[in-house]
Design a protein around this motif. Sequence first.
Motif: not given
Length: 100
Positions: A19-37
């Motif tokens: 139920g979390a927000e999805m990551m940006d498809a371009v940034l992926g795991f490098t996205e600076q968000s809680k989900v990305g981390r």
Amino acid sequence: MAEFLTPTDIGNRAAQHCGAEMMDAVLGFTEQSKVGRQVSFVYGKLRRAELERNVWTFATRRAALGAIDANTLLLAPTLWASTVTYFAVPCVITNLGMVQ
């Protein structure tokens, strides 16, 4: 239907399950968000654990292998004689590896 082609696709599916927000498809795991981390931290570990936990048909091959013991001999084709009777063996070892 789009397939899961990248680790980011799989991470986003996991985020949907939680139920979390999805990551940006371009940034992926490098996205600076809680989900990305969080996803980037566990993705490799969980992937490895899942591959070790189950037998996956794409990662296995079935082959009859003979035992290698003191009676196993190296194949030397130049020493082959057509007049000699040789014992049947399940496999031989060459300098190229196992040959069945």
